[in-house]
Enzyme design. Structure first.
Site, PDB file in Angstrom:
ATOM      1  N   VAL A  18      47.718  46.381 113.119  1.00  0.00           N
ATOM      2  CA  VAL A  18      48.004  44.948 113.050  1.00  0.00           C
ATOM      3  C   VAL A  18      49.066  44.691 111.981  1.00  0.00           C
ATOM      4  O   VAL A  18      49.587  45.615 111.364  1.00  0.00           O
ATOM      5  CB  VAL A  18      46.722  44.133 112.769  1.00  0.00           C
ATOM      6  CG1 VAL A  18      45.717  44.332 113.892  1.00  0.00           C
ATOM      7  CG2 VAL A  18      46.106  44.521 111.427  1.00  0.00           C
TER       8      VAL A  18
ATOM      9  N   HIS B 168      49.990  57.194 110.027  1.00  0.00           N
ATOM     10  CA  HIS B 168      51.216  56.389 110.044  1.00  0.00           C
ATOM     11  C   HIS B 168      52.200  56.930 111.078  1.00  0.00           C
ATOM     12  O   HIS B 168      52.762  58.014 110.912  1.00  0.00           O
ATOM     13  CB  HIS B 168      51.854  56.390 108.649  1.00  0.00           C
ATOM     14  CG  HIS B 168      53.147  55.629 108.588  1.00  0.00           C
ATOM     15  ND1 HIS B 168      54.192  56.002 107.774  1.00  0.00           N
ATOM     16  CD2 HIS B 168      53.561  54.517 109.247  1.00  0.00           C
ATOM     17  CE1 HIS B 168      55.193  55.159 107.942  1.00  0.00           C
ATOM     18  NE2 HIS B 168      54.823  54.246 108.824  1.00  0.00           N
TER      19      HIS B 168
ATOM     20  N   ASN C  35      58.983  56.854 103.867  1.00  0.00           N
ATOM     21  CA  ASN C  35      59.628  55.573 103.549  1.00  0.00           C
ATOM     22  C   ASN C  35      60.292  55.580 102.182  1.00  0.00           C
ATOM     23  O   ASN C  35      61.315  54.925 101.978  1.00  0.00           O
ATOM     24  CB  ASN C  35      58.608  54.434 103.639  1.00  0.00           C
ATOM     25  CG  ASN C  35      58.330  54.033 105.079  1.00  0.00           C
ATOM     26  OD1 ASN C  35      59.024  54.458 105.989  1.00  0.00           O
ATOM     27  ND2 ASN C  35      57.311  53.227 105.295  1.00  0.00           N
TER      28      ASN C  35
ATOM     29  N   GLU D 251      51.199  43.793 108.622  1.00  0.00           N
ATOM     30  CA  GLU D 251      51.062  44.289 107.253  1.00  0.00           C
ATOM     31  C   GLU D 251      50.577  43.156 106.340  1.00  0.00           C
ATOM     32  O   GLU D 251      51.316  42.663 105.475  1.00  0.00           O
ATOM     33  CB  GLU D 251      52.407  44.847 106.756  1.00  0.00           C
ATOM     34  CG  GLU D 251      52.830  46.131 107.432  1.00  0.00           C
ATOM     35  CD  GLU D 251      51.921  47.304 107.080  1.00  0.00           C
ATOM     36  OE1 GLU D 251      52.159  47.934 106.049  1.00  0.00           O
ATOM     37  OE2 GLU D 251      50.969  47.580 107.829  1.00  0.00           O
TER      38      GLU D 251
ATOM     39  N   ASP E 101      43.335  43.096 121.173  1.00  0.00           N
ATOM     40  CA  ASP E 101      44.140  42.092 120.485  1.00  0.00           C
ATOM     41  C   ASP E 101      43.353  40.784 120.487  1.00  0.00           C
ATOM     42  O   ASP E 101      42.324  40.662 121.176  1.00  0.00           O
ATOM     43  CB  ASP E 101      45.502  41.916 121.148  1.00  0.00           C
ATOM     44  CG  ASP E 101      46.566  41.487 120.138  1.00  0.00           C
ATOM     45  OD1 ASP E 101      47.437  42.308 119.801  1.00  0.00           O
ATOM     46  OD2 ASP E 101      46.499  40.325 119.665  1.00  0.00           O
TER      47      ASP E 101
ATOM     48  N   SER F 127      52.283  51.010 106.861  1.00  0.00           N
ATOM     49  CA  SER F 127      53.455  51.734 106.372  1.00  0.00           C
ATOM     50  C   SER F 127      53.743  51.432 104.910  1.00  0.00           C
ATOM     51  O   SER F 127      54.615  52.060 104.311  1.00  0.00           O
ATOM     52  CB  SER F 127      54.686  51.371 107.216  1.00  0.00           C
ATOM     53  OG  SER F 127      54.941  49.973 107.140  1.00  0.00           O
TER      54      SER F 127
ATOM     55  N   MET G 107      53.890  48.647 117.971  1.00  0.00           N
ATOM     56  CA  MET G 107      53.346  49.900 117.455  1.00  0.00           C
ATOM     57  C   MET G 107      52.021  50.238 118.134  1.00  0.00           C
ATOM     58  O   MET G 107      51.803  51.367 118.590  1.00  0.00           O
ATOM     59  CB  MET G 107      53.155  49.828 115.946  1.00  0.00           C
ATOM     60  CG  MET G 107      54.446  49.781 115.145  1.00  0.00           C
ATOM     61  SD  MET G 107      55.506  51.215 115.396  1.00  0.00           S
ATOM     62  CE  MET G 107      54.533  52.490 114.601  1.00  0.00           C
TER      63      MET G 107
ATOM     64  N   LYS H  15      43.976  42.885 107.877  1.00  0.00           N
ATOM     65  CA  LYS H  15      43.468  44.265 107.984  1.00  0.00           C
ATOM     66  C   LYS H  15      42.006  44.340 107.532  1.00  0.00           C
ATOM     67  O   LYS H  15      41.212  45.100 108.106  1.00  0.00           O
ATOM     68  CB  LYS H  15      44.353  45.213 107.168  1.00  0.00           C
ATOM     69  CG  LYS H  15      45.744  45.432 107.774  1.00  0.00           C
ATOM     70  CD  LYS H  15      46.571  46.415 106.952  1.00  0.00           C
ATOM     71  CE  LYS H  15      47.967  46.575 107.515  1.00  0.00           C
ATOM     72  NZ  LYS H  15      47.990  47.269 108.825  1.00  0.00           N
TER      73      LYS H  15
END
Length: 740
Positions: free
Chosen positions: A414, A464, A514, A416, A357, A443, A338, A421
């Site tokens: 990053v 998102h 979603n 979920e 990263d 998400s 993503m 986070k």
């Protein structure tokens, strides 16, 4: 005589250069005023003996015209709807006359006795290409900026200004049908090969080449107006026609499931029109065009995929009192699939990106994703090596958060995991300027919860994306409880900069998209458990208008991810929040059979090595006793999928998660392909009518469960007869009745 939208310059050879250059618009479009002026220009050129012919071109850089303007279409519908309540027959007549206005002007142009040449310098879409087809000569610039198409079928209608009659008289019927029923873009070379363009020349020689056609004696008569004209490839009732038409009808049914009146009308117009004289053929086309305009599908698709889509892309939900953001640098934290995709679309927009990263190797791998995408684009002729080099130079892979210094916006992408986070948010904010905005690509986790980790929650927002980022055109912008208008404006400016469509969503678990997707897949679980054959489930969904069956979609998103979501929901909301039968099904697939989805080559489908194609897992039907397929109401299966998704959208509106019906409709189509012919989830309900929809939902609830229970909002609307576009009027400056 002077014109607002056109200028005319006549050279020493008596050739008039008509330049279309609308003031205060980046692209020329057809309006009522433009048509009036074009009509007058044709009369002027035809009546001036000093003028030998005319070249029509555009004054806009890299653009000829985008076709019809929203305002013209809206005015036509407003007149029709206003008259329909007074005199339905007169309303249809007015619609028929208005629908034929453009076609009549184009026909006047091609029969006026003077040669016209269209000099196509850039994007030439819809009515603009139909104007070009009416010209006796067509010259296109040899540049990537030239994209030629008749894309009307994508918004529920079809080329109704002579397109269905001129294209198949210039090229073979198979190519003509494919072009119009798919709305595909043509490059200049392809258009010339099809016989739709006479010459392709360097951009600097465009006008000279167009004028030369007239100087060389271009006849002011179209081929179909010449005696003895023969159709390219043969007549309808010929050996070639016998090969084309049975297949064309079958392909139409396979691709559209007859859900799109506009697509079907294209075949009817061509089939019938090619068997009669040209002027009669134009009347055939005009009748079908007026008929299609009256369909529910055309009205819904025009509103959602043309009007609303353009409004959202132009910032309909953007706070007006915040200055536009010019992005100098953007940070992306997390270089996985993503994050790498977000970096790619950002760099593609010409914005420098810092891609962070934990390890340099991972960051470099994230940049390599962009290199791979550009390599494929080069192989397909959509980009050059220079384009690739320029894009890649804008991406800086790193492990250092200090490199975020100077970023206007940072997007976290990053895992979920709330803990990860939190750490990313703190490290990023420590290196950001006070005015920078921090966004999460989560998400599942509510933005308000994540914003608690921020030292400045007013500048915290959700952005998102959907996978794959480079292809999916929708972005959900999620507001936390403390998110400021400034943060919202920055997020919307960013989405616009990368040329995607934003919808603004208030904070909730699963946001909007979603929640709807999970309902879609859950209903497939219900059907499997009921013993509906798996192939029937997939086919019912696709015939209802969904692009991908729910079982195939679940394979793409991963069945083990569904397992994690069910477990998380159970932990967070308790046993009543999940169906235990669904838990058993998913556990059986993942734990017992090791079927995780496409990623491990086996899910609801098997994925053999290419060239073999995927197919449903044969043992799937053994998990539950199977019903007799002949005893199943197939139409009801289709209905269940559409109703269960639309009901969830209505719940989201009732909860205030989405507040603008345009966003609910456009979002449902762009994100997961909700039956585009309906205009989207809320337009689907509006088209049926709240009262009838609620009545049918209650029948389905009684038979299949509480997922079909209508929310309070819908039952209230059923009593008052309101539509979503009336109750949640997105145009407050207009009368509420105009939004119905």
């Amino acid at each position: 005589m002077s014109y607002t939208n056109f200028t005319i310059e006549t050279d020493a050879d008596g050739i008039a250069l008509v330049t279309w250059d609308m003031p205060d618009k980046s692209m020329n479009v057809f309006t009522v005023e433009v048509l009036d002026e074009l009509d007058a220009i044709v009369d002027r050129i035809a009546g001036d003996d000093a003028v030998k012919g005319a070249v029509i071109t555009s004054g806009k850089k890299d653009s000829f015209s985008g076709g019809a303007d929203i305002s013209m279409l809206k005015k036509m519908f407003d007149i029709f709807n206003a008259e329909k309540t007074r005199d339905p027959d007169q309303a249809v007549k007015l619609l028929f006359d208005n629908a034929g206005r453009m076609s009549q002007i184009f026909r006047k142009l091609e029969t006026c006795g003077k040669p016209f040449v269209s000099a196509i310098n850039g994007t030439c879409m819809g009515g603009a290409f139909e104007l070009s087809l009416a010209c006796h000569g067509r010259v296109a610039a040899d540049t990537d900026a030239v994209k030629i198409a008749l894309p009307e079928v994508k918004i529920g209608i079809f080329p109704g200004a002579g397109g269905t009659q001129r294209v198949p008289r210039l090229t073979n019927q198979q190519d003509a049908l494919q072009m119009m029923t798919t709305g595909q873009n043509l490059k200049p070379a392809r258009a010339k090969a099809m016989g739709l363009v006479h010459e392709v020349v360097p951009p600097k020689k465009l006008i000279d080449a167009a004028k030369k056609m007239i100087r060389d004696g271009l006849k002011p008569v179209q081929p179909w107006d010449e005696k003895g004209f023969k159709l390219p490839g043969g007549n309808i009732y010929s050996a070639s026609g016998a090969n084309v038409w049975p297949a064309a009808s079958a392909i139409l049914r396979r691709e559209t499931h007859m859900n799109y009146p506009g697509a079907a009308a294209i075949l009817k117009c061509v089939y019938e029109g090619l068997q009669v004289p040209f002027d009669t053929a134009l009347v055939v086309e005009q009748r079908y065009f007026a008929q299609v305009l009256q369909t529910r599908e055309a009205g819904a698709m025009l509103r959602s995929l043309f009007v609303s889509l353009q409004e959202l892309n132009k910032g309909a939900r953007r706070p007006e009192d915040v200055k536009p953001t010019k992005f100098k640098k953007i940070g992306v934290v997390g270089a996985g699939f993503m994050g790498a995709g977000i970096a790619f679309v950002t760099a593609k927009a010409g914005i420098p990106v810092v891609l962070i990263d934990r390890e340099q190797e991972a960051a470099e791998k994230g940049k390599a994703h962009s290199a791979d995408l550009m390599k494929k684009a080069i192989q397909k002729g959509r980009a050059t090596q220079d384009d690739a080099d320029k894009l890649l130079s804008l991406i800086t892979p790193t492990t250092a958060y200090a490199d975020l210094d100077g970023c206007d916006l940072v997007i976290e992408a990053v895992f979920e995991d709330s803990g990860i986070k939190k750490a990313v948010t703190e490290q990023a904010e420590a290196n950001l300027k006070r005015t920078a905005v921090f966004a999460s690509n989560t998400s599942t986790i509510p933005i308000t919860d994540l914003a608690k980790n921020s030292a400045r929650p007013k500048n915290f927002i959700g952005i998102h994306f959907f996978s794959p980022v480079d292809k999916m055109m929708l972005v959900e912008v999620i507001l936390g409880k403390k998110t400021s208008d400034k943060a919202l404006a920055v997020a919307l400016d960013y989405v616009r900069a990368i040329k995607k469509t934003p919808i603004v969503v208030n904070d909730t678990r699963g946001f909007y998209v979603n929640r709807c997707v999970l309902r879609y897949m859950s209903e497939a679980y219900n059907m499997l458990i009921e013993g509906v054959p798996p192939a029937m489930i997939e086919n019912a969904a696709k015939m209802a208008g969904m692009p991908v069956g729910p079982l195939a979609l679940n394979d793409e998103t991963a069945i083990d991810l569904s397992q994690k979501i069910l477990k998380q929901t159970l932990n967070d909301l308790g046993e009543k929040a999940v169906d235990p039968r669904h838990v058993d099904l998913v556990n059986t697939m993942v734990d017992k059979h090791g079927r995780h989805g496409r990623k491990n080559g086996k899910g609801f489908y098997d994925y053999p090595q290419k060239p073999a194609q995927k197919h449903l897992w044969p043992e799937l039907k053994t998990l539950y006793p199977q019903q007799d397929p002949d005893a199943i109401d197939f139409a009801e299966l289709k209905e269940r999928f559409l109703y269960v998704i639309a009901l969830e959208a209505a719940r989201v509106m009732g909860e205030g998660i989405v507040t603008d019906p345009r966003e609910a409709d456009v979002g449902s189509i762009l994100a997961f392909g909700f039956a585009p012919y309906t205009g989207g989830t809320l337009s689907y309900i509006d088209g049926i009518g709240a009262e009838a929809f609620v009545a049918r939902a209650r029948q389905l609830q009684k038979r299949y469960g509480t997922q079909f229970k209508p929310p309070r909002l819908l039952t209230d609307m059923a009593k008052t007869g309101e539509t979503f576009y009336r109750r949640f009027n997105p145009y407050p400056e207009l009368e509420r009745a105009d939004a119905a």
